[in-house]
Design an enzyme around this catalytic site. Structure first.
Site, PDB file in Angstrom:
ATOM      1  N   ASP A 118       0.826  -1.208   0.000  1.00 12.17           N
ATOM      2  CA  ASP A 118       0.000   0.000   0.000  1.00 12.17           C
ATOM      3  C   ASP A 118       0.864   1.263   0.000  1.00 12.17           C
ATOM      4  OD1 ASP A 118      -2.310   1.498   0.067  1.00 12.17           O
ATOM      5  OD2 ASP A 118      -2.500   1.437   2.251  1.00 12.17           O
TER       6      ASP A 118
ATOM      7  N   ASN B 191     -10.210  -2.477  -6.965  1.00 11.23           N
ATOM      8  CA  ASN B 191      -9.343  -1.625  -7.798  1.00 11.23           C
ATOM      9  C   ASN B 191      -9.912  -1.400  -9.208  1.00 11.23           C
ATOM     10  OD1 ASN B 191      -6.169  -2.838  -6.396  1.00 11.23           O
ATOM     11  ND2 ASN B 191      -7.435  -1.086  -5.805  1.00 11.23           N
TER      12      ASN B 191
HETATM   13  C1  FPP Z   1      -1.597   0.219  -3.542  1.00 10.34           C
HETATM   14  O1  FPP Z   1      -1.200   1.563  -3.645  1.00 10.34           O
HETATM   15  C2  FPP Z   1      -1.085  -0.580  -4.622  1.00 10.34           C
HETATM   16  C3  FPP Z   1      -1.828  -1.083  -5.643  1.00 10.34           C
HETATM   17  C4  FPP Z   1      -3.266  -0.844  -5.783  1.00 10.34           C
HETATM   18  C5  FPP Z   1      -1.263  -1.905  -6.707  1.00 10.34           C
HETATM   19  C6  FPP Z   1      -0.001  -2.646  -6.395  1.00 10.34           C
HETATM   20  C7  FPP Z   1       0.797  -2.723  -7.637  1.00 10.34           C
HETATM   21  C8  FPP Z   1       2.151  -2.725  -7.714  1.00 10.34           C
HETATM   22  C9  FPP Z   1       3.016  -2.780  -6.542  1.00 10.34           C
HETATM   23  C10 FPP Z   1       2.861  -2.643  -9.008  1.00 10.34           C
HETATM   24  C11 FPP Z   1       2.635  -3.738  -9.982  1.00 10.34           C
HETATM   25  C12 FPP Z   1       2.516  -5.110  -9.421  1.00 10.34           C
HETATM   26  C13 FPP Z   1       3.279  -6.169  -9.788  1.00 10.34           C
HETATM   27  C14 FPP Z   1       3.017  -7.515  -9.214  1.00 10.34           C
HETATM   28  C15 FPP Z   1       4.380  -6.027 -10.716  1.00 10.34           C
HETATM   29  P1  FPP Z   1      -2.311   2.697  -3.800  1.00 10.34           P
HETATM   30  O2  FPP Z   1      -2.396   3.046  -5.243  1.00 10.34           O
HETATM   31  O3  FPP Z   1      -3.592   2.248  -3.193  1.00 10.34           O
HETATM   32  O4  FPP Z   1      -1.656   3.846  -2.965  1.00 10.34           O
HETATM   33  P2  FPP Z   1      -2.410   4.993  -2.142  1.00 10.34           P
HETATM   34  O5  FPP Z   1      -3.231   4.296  -1.086  1.00 10.34           O
HETATM   35  O6  FPP Z   1      -1.285   5.780  -1.567  1.00 10.34           O
HETATM   36  O7  FPP Z   1      -3.239   5.762  -3.120  1.00 10.34           O
END
Ligand code: FPP
Length: 253
Positions: free
Chosen positions: A33, A81
């Site tokens: 996260d 998502n």
């Molecule tokens: C949460 O951060 C993360 C995600 C929704 C996606 C996770 C994806 C990756 C780490 C990159 C690609 C994955 C792989 C397996 C290569 P957020 O966007 O919710 O952050 P925020 O809460 O700060 O907005």
């Protein structure tokens, strides 16, 4: 140089998934996260946060292989998502495709099996095809299993397990009395995967966000303040050290 020194490490590096040291969590699950906030703090578009987050995925895989962890499950894309703007969803799928293409050879070399769980039929066909191909090719690898939770939502998973048991009960294939925890767990996406021992979440939020709700019943939780793109191997080692300090009681004394 990464300090693993004060970790209780396996005496010999495990060659197969059957030889883990009991002090090393057999299964680590991670809620990655904070990509968006990391980018915002730097005045960058959210996509840059996800890009940097993909780097952290590489780091955590290395750390888990070093420790001899058997299963690493990453919450890479939740069923919720899909409600993000189309451009962000597309960018995340693009990053995933790139990661899978780049990692495929690495998985071979490192004897790592890939598994994907979630409502995979909702993913773009290109991503599904890539996942299928890599899963088939790595199916017999034994050093570690990397589980990607994609389009994953735990409530949906539990409902679908309940539906499948109800269908079997109505048709007479099983009797309602036969339904116990073991049978229920066998209908989840994680049927052949042991429950996580350690659940790590970054960015300081104290939530489980519809992730492995059944499976984390007795997992130790470690919440780190830093955002996922800042996560490095040393953070995984620190989380495991914290896990090793815990006394797991599974409800008993
Ligand atoms: C949460 O951060 C993360 C995600 C929704 C996606 C996770 C994806 C990756 C780490 C990159 C690609 C994955 C792989 C397996 C290569 P957020 O966007 O919710 O952050 P925020 O809460 O700060 O907005």
């Amino acid at each position: 140089m990464i300090a693993t020194k004060s970790l209780l490490l396996p005496t010999a590096k495990p060659e197969t998934a059957m030889q883990s040291h009991p002090e090393i969590p057999r299964h680590i699950a991670i809620i990655m996260d904070g990509n968006g906030r990391w980018a915002k703090e730097r005045g960058l578009p959210r996509l840059e946060g996800h890009r940097a987050g993909a780097e952290s995925v590489r780091e955590v895989m290395e750390a888990c292989i070093t420790l001899g962890v058997d299963y690493l499950t990453l919450y890479a894309f939740s069923s919720e998502n899909w409600n993000r703007p189309e451009t962000e969803v597309k960018a995340l799928m693009g990053l995933l495709d790139r990661f899978l293409k780049e990692k495929a050879k690495d998985l071979d070399e490192r004897n790592v099996r890939l598994l994907a769980i979630g409502q995979l039929d909702r993913l773009p066909k290109k991503t599904r095809d890539l996942l299928e191909k890599i899963q088939a090719r790595t199916a017999n690898y034994t050093r570690m299993t990397l589980v990607l939770a994609l389009s994953y939502g735990s409530r949906e998973e539990i409902v679908s397990a309940a539906r499948s048991l109800a269908t079997d009960a109505v048709s007479g294939r099983i009797s309602p009395e036969e339904i116990d925890c073991k049978l229920f767990a066998s209908r989840l996406h994680t049927a052949d995967i042991p429950d996580p021992d350690l659940l790590v979440r970054t960015s300081g939020e104290m939530r489980v966000s519809n992730f492995l709700l059944w499976q984390i019943s007795y997992a130790e939780m470690v919440i780190l303040k830093k955002f996922w793109p800042e996560f490095r191997q040393a953070d995984l080692f620190e989380s495991v050290k914290e896990y090793q300090r815990r006394h797991r009681r599974f409800g008993a004394l």
